[in-house]
Design an enzyme around this catalytic site. Structure first.
Site, short mmCIF file in Angstrom:
data_model
loop_
_atom_site.label_atom_id
_atom_site.label_comp_id
_atom_site.label_asym_id
_atom_site.label_seq_id
_atom_site.Cartn_x
_atom_site.Cartn_y
_atom_site.Cartn_z
N SER A 299 8.63 -4.77 1.22
CA SER A 299 9.33 -5.75 0.40
C SER A 299 10.82 -5.44 0.30
CB SER A 299 8.72 -5.77 -1.01
OG SER A 299 8.85 -4.49 -1.62
N CYS B 225 4.14 -0.64 2.49
CA CYS B 225 4.31 -1.02 1.08
C CYS B 225 2.96 -0.89 0.41
CB CYS B 225 4.81 -2.47 1.00
SG CYS B 225 4.79 -3.19 -0.66
N CYS C 244 4.30 4.39 -4.31
CA CYS C 244 5.18 3.30 -3.88
C CYS C 244 6.14 3.90 -2.88
CB CYS C 244 5.94 2.71 -5.07
SG CYS C 244 7.27 1.56 -4.61
#
Length: 269
Positions: free
Chosen positions: A16, A78, A188
């Site tokens: 992203s 991601c 993350c």
């Protein structure tokens, strides 16, 4: 960009925003002769707080672009895209698709207290995927899940070591310190950008696990199993594309990869 020899097709890596560059760095080190295309959809960042249907739509849109390149394999760099959209991506596209590994195997091996922490976006924590996988491996383990709703977005804006990111990181680290957790999985791909800061906040008492290394192991197995390993002697190419803020994204990319080794362009998906 069609090439007859599929092994020479690039590996598509996407996220992203800039976070997946932490994965690309490890993949580049593990497979120096492979060609890579990286897509960072920072125009739509952050995704971690969006509805699942919207997250899946964004991931599949990027996948559609990579399929036209074409790529021989996709790496979903991601965690949010991985836990929410991986099944849909695999149903839609024919090439092998690998998501980000959880990193919990490494965490379980490293913990001395039998308590591990997970730092991740709200969407990833809501799936409890890290906890489920960890408890399947070690049922007696204790797992603390720490949602960090705005941390990835702050990192995306270039805050890697200043007071802005430190203030937010301290808030999320406080429960981890309080519970005397000794190993934390960075759930993350943005978070490895601030590993040094996290180590400073915890006085080096917490080991932070980057799942990219487990991911690279999986990518290697998939390339081999599908006879897709690039046997070229030359070093592979790296082409990086962002959907906005190319200058800042390029600067952040340089945190992980030598600028002489990649090109950066803006792309409209």
């Amino acid at each position: 960009m069609m090439i007859d020899d599929r092994t020479k097709w690039p590996i598509g890596v996407f996220d992203s925003g800039i976070g997946g560059l932490s994965v690309l760095k490890v993949l580049k080190e593990a497979f120096p002769n492979e060609n890579f295309i990286y897509i960072g959809d920072n125009l739509n960042n952050p995704v971690g707080n969006r509805p699942y249907q919207e997250i899946t739509s964004l991931a599949c849109h990027i996948g559609s672009f990579l399929a036209t390149v074409p790529v021989k394999m996709m790496v979903v760099a991601c965690n949010t895209f991985t836990v929410v959209a991986l099944d849909d991506l695999r149903a839609k596209f024919s090439c092998p698709i690998v998501g980000v590994c959880q990193g919990v195997k490494t965490a379980i091996q490293k913990t001395k207290t039998n308590i591990i922490g997970i730092m991740a976006t709200a969407a990833t924590v809501q799936t409890h995927i890290h906890k489920h996988v960890a408890l399947e491996i070690e049922p007696q383990l204790s797992v603390w899940e720490q949602p960090c709703p705005d941390l990835a977005h702050i990192i995306e804006k270039g805050h890697l070591s200043d007071a802005v990111v430190e203030t937010v990181a301290k808030k999320y680290i406080a429960p981890i310190i309080e519970k005397q957790i000794d190993v934390v999985v960075l759930g993350c791909t943005h978070y490895p950008f601030i590993t040094t800061l996290l180590e400073k906040i915890t006085d080096g008492q917490v080991l932070f696990i980057d799942p990219s290394y487990e991911t690279a192991d999986l990518v290697g197995r998939v390339l081999s199993d599908n006879q897709l390993v690039n046997r070229q002697a030359a070093k592979g190419t790296i082409h990086i594309y962002f959907t906005k803020d190319v200058e800042l994204a390029s600067e952040l990319a340089s945190e992980f990869i030598d600028p002489a080794e990649f090109s950066v362009e803006k792309i409209t998906l």
